[in-house]
Design an enzyme around this catalytic site. Sequence first.
Site, PDB file in Angstrom:
ATOM      1  N   TRP A  10     -14.996   5.954  15.418  1.00  0.00           N
ATOM      2  CA  TRP A  10     -14.982   5.770  16.871  1.00  0.00           C
ATOM      3  C   TRP A  10     -13.898   6.599  17.563  1.00  0.00           C
ATOM      4  O   TRP A  10     -13.808   6.586  18.788  1.00  0.00           O
ATOM      5  CB  TRP A  10     -14.839   4.278  17.218  1.00  0.00           C
ATOM      6  CG  TRP A  10     -16.122   3.511  17.059  1.00  0.00           C
ATOM      7  CD1 TRP A  10     -17.343   4.025  16.719  1.00  0.00           C
ATOM      8  CD2 TRP A  10     -16.317   2.101  17.244  1.00  0.00           C
ATOM      9  NE1 TRP A  10     -18.282   3.021  16.697  1.00  0.00           N
ATOM     10  CE2 TRP A  10     -17.680   1.827  17.011  1.00  0.00           C
ATOM     11  CE3 TRP A  10     -15.458   1.039  17.592  1.00  0.00           C
ATOM     12  CZ2 TRP A  10     -18.212   0.547  17.111  1.00  0.00           C
ATOM     13  CZ3 TRP A  10     -15.997  -0.243  17.687  1.00  0.00           C
ATOM     14  CH2 TRP A  10     -17.353  -0.482  17.452  1.00  0.00           C
ATOM     15  N   LYS A  11     -13.054   7.264  16.764  1.00  0.00           N
ATOM     16  CA  LYS A  11     -11.987   8.097  17.338  1.00  0.00           C
ATOM     17  C   LYS A  11     -11.242   7.311  18.425  1.00  0.00           C
ATOM     18  O   LYS A  11     -11.050   6.109  18.275  1.00  0.00           O
ATOM     19  CB  LYS A  11     -12.577   9.425  17.842  1.00  0.00           C
ATOM     20  CG  LYS A  11     -13.378  10.125  16.734  1.00  0.00           C
ATOM     21  CD  LYS A  11     -13.713  11.555  17.005  1.00  0.00           C
ATOM     22  CE  LYS A  11     -14.477  12.120  15.799  1.00  0.00           C
ATOM     23  NZ  LYS A  11     -14.781  13.542  15.914  1.00  0.00           N
ATOM     24  N   HIS A  93      -8.503  13.569   8.400  1.00  0.00           N
ATOM     25  CA  HIS A  93      -9.514  14.058   9.347  1.00  0.00           C
ATOM     26  C   HIS A  93      -9.036  15.375   9.956  1.00  0.00           C
ATOM     27  O   HIS A  93      -7.837  15.559  10.186  1.00  0.00           O
ATOM     28  CB  HIS A  93      -9.758  13.022  10.450  1.00  0.00           C
ATOM     29  CG  HIS A  93     -10.968  13.338  11.267  1.00  0.00           C
ATOM     30  ND1 HIS A  93     -10.933  14.258  12.301  1.00  0.00           N
ATOM     31  CD2 HIS A  93     -12.250  12.897  11.193  1.00  0.00           C
ATOM     32  CE1 HIS A  93     -12.157  14.350  12.810  1.00  0.00           C
ATOM     33  NE2 HIS A  93     -12.968  13.538  12.166  1.00  0.00           N
ATOM     34  N   GLU A  95      -9.073  16.418  12.856  1.00  0.00           N
ATOM     35  CA  GLU A  95      -8.294  16.259  14.105  1.00  0.00           C
ATOM     36  C   GLU A  95      -6.841  15.898  13.790  1.00  0.00           C
ATOM     37  O   GLU A  95      -5.923  16.295  14.505  1.00  0.00           O
ATOM     38  CB  GLU A  95      -8.983  15.203  15.000  1.00  0.00           C
ATOM     39  CG  GLU A  95     -10.252  15.782  15.615  1.00  0.00           C
ATOM     40  CD  GLU A  95     -11.378  14.787  15.848  1.00  0.00           C
ATOM     41  OE1 GLU A  95     -11.118  13.573  15.895  1.00  0.00           O
ATOM     42  OE2 GLU A  95     -12.536  15.239  15.987  1.00  0.00           O
ATOM     43  N   GLU A 165     -16.625  17.497   6.117  1.00  0.00           N
ATOM     44  CA  GLU A 165     -16.818  17.695   7.549  1.00  0.00           C
ATOM     45  C   GLU A 165     -16.395  19.114   7.930  1.00  0.00           C
ATOM     46  O   GLU A 165     -15.198  19.382   8.135  1.00  0.00           O
ATOM     47  CB  GLU A 165     -15.963  16.701   8.344  1.00  0.00           C
ATOM     48  CG  GLU A 165     -16.318  15.254   8.121  1.00  0.00           C
ATOM     49  CD  GLU A 165     -15.961  14.393   9.341  1.00  0.00           C
ATOM     50  OE1 GLU A 165     -16.853  13.681   9.796  1.00  0.00           O
ATOM     51  OE2 GLU A 165     -14.817  14.448   9.821  1.00  0.00           O
ATOM     52  N   GLY A 171     -18.339  17.447  16.708  1.00  0.00           N
ATOM     53  CA  GLY A 171     -18.387  17.280  18.159  1.00  0.00           C
ATOM     54  C   GLY A 171     -18.991  18.465  18.900  1.00  0.00           C
ATOM     55  O   GLY A 171     -18.862  18.560  20.113  1.00  0.00           O
ATOM     56  N   SER A 211     -21.671  16.326  13.796  1.00  0.00           N
ATOM     57  CA  SER A 211     -22.874  16.322  14.632  1.00  0.00           C
ATOM     58  C   SER A 211     -24.081  15.644  13.972  1.00  0.00           C
ATOM     59  O   SER A 211     -25.220  16.082  14.147  1.00  0.00           O
ATOM     60  CB  SER A 211     -23.215  17.746  15.099  1.00  0.00           C
ATOM     61  OG  SER A 211     -22.161  18.244  15.920  1.00  0.00           O
ATOM     62  N   GLY A 232     -19.361  10.598  14.269  1.00  0.00           N
ATOM     63  CA  GLY A 232     -18.469  10.444  15.418  1.00  0.00           C
ATOM     64  C   GLY A 232     -19.238   9.972  16.632  1.00  0.00           C
ATOM     65  O   GLY A 232     -19.617   8.807  16.755  1.00  0.00           O
ATOM     66  N   GLY A 233     -19.504  10.892  17.549  1.00  0.00           N
ATOM     67  CA  GLY A 233     -20.125  10.579  18.836  1.00  0.00           C
ATOM     68  C   GLY A 233     -21.318   9.640  18.765  1.00  0.00           C
ATOM     69  O   GLY A 233     -21.420   8.682  19.547  1.00  0.00           O
TER      70      GLY A 233
HETATM   71  P1  13P Z   1     -19.266  14.078  15.557  1.00  0.00           P
HETATM   72  O1  13P Z   1     -20.300  13.221  14.839  1.00  0.00           O
HETATM   73  O2  13P Z   1     -19.034  13.620  16.960  1.00  0.00           O
HETATM   74  O3  13P Z   1     -19.570  15.524  15.420  1.00  0.00           O
HETATM   75  O4  13P Z   1     -17.870  13.816  14.802  1.00  0.00           O
HETATM   76  C1  13P Z   1     -17.822  13.919  13.425  1.00  0.00           C
HETATM   77  C2  13P Z   1     -16.539  13.388  12.961  1.00  0.00           C
HETATM   78  O5  13P Z   1     -15.476  13.942  13.223  1.00  0.00           O
HETATM   79  C3  13P Z   1     -16.544  12.152  12.186  1.00  0.00           C
HETATM   80  O6  13P Z   1     -15.320  11.915  11.595  1.00  0.00           O
END
Ligand code: 13P
Length: 247
Positions: A10-11, A93, A95, A165, A171, A211, A232-233
């Site tokens: 969920w970031k 991760h 990020e 990833e 994203g 994605s 993620g999203g």
């Molecule tokens: P998205 O699914 O939004 O591309 O993000 C992937 C992610 O970073 C999951 O950790």
Amino acid sequence: MRTPIIAGNWKMYKNVGEAVETARKLEERVQDSPVEVVICAPFTNLPALSALGLTKVKLGAQNMYFEDQGAFTGEIAPGMLLDVGCEYVILGHSERRQIFKEDDELINKKVLKALNVGLKPILCVGETLEERRAGRTEEVVVAQTTRALAGAAAEQLTNLVIAYEPVWAIGTGENCDAEDANQVIARIRQTLAELYTADLAQQVRIQYGGSVKPANIKEFMEQPEIDGALVGGASLDVDSFTSIIRY
Ligand code: 13P
């Protein structure tokens, strides 16, 4: 057979009320799924999510520090995550690596700590677009995997989940080709076989992330080496996350 694991990251989204509402609905909708389902929520949501007493949906965090306690302003200890019902923790991760400058050495300390306290790490590895274009994808993921696992005992390995990833797919809406992802994941599994044993490598679950959405999850799950997804999203909305889990 490896049980598929689909985790939502969920970031930095959702306040407590939103998190509780989403998790409650998700728990109802995926009750009969053979897939292991995890939500990796922001720290502030975890006590309320834990209090829901979910049985199907498991809880995870998105980061932690490697010390038990101390003067580490702004950090969260592994024991604190266990205290609020976490079974999983995302580590390394991209990020965290890119924005917060986490390196392999720090990630290694976190992975070892998580394994030692009984938290299951979801270790993220993946190449940047520049690295992919230079043909360095496999070299990068092999190095990240090897460094993150330095010193991890063979008997702890079954608690580990790895998420491949590719940074350029996160994203962006531009997912990795499923067969390409399968090949990179096979290379990660081969690395585990070289570091430990072929038998152990076969037991570790390796997800794809970047994605993932309802429209492409099936392609990934059809690949023999891909054991699930880190989403993620598309995990923020209960309808889309449910369709992913029901691929
Ligand atoms: P998205 O699914 O939004 O591309 O993000 C992937 C992610 O970073 C999951 O950790």
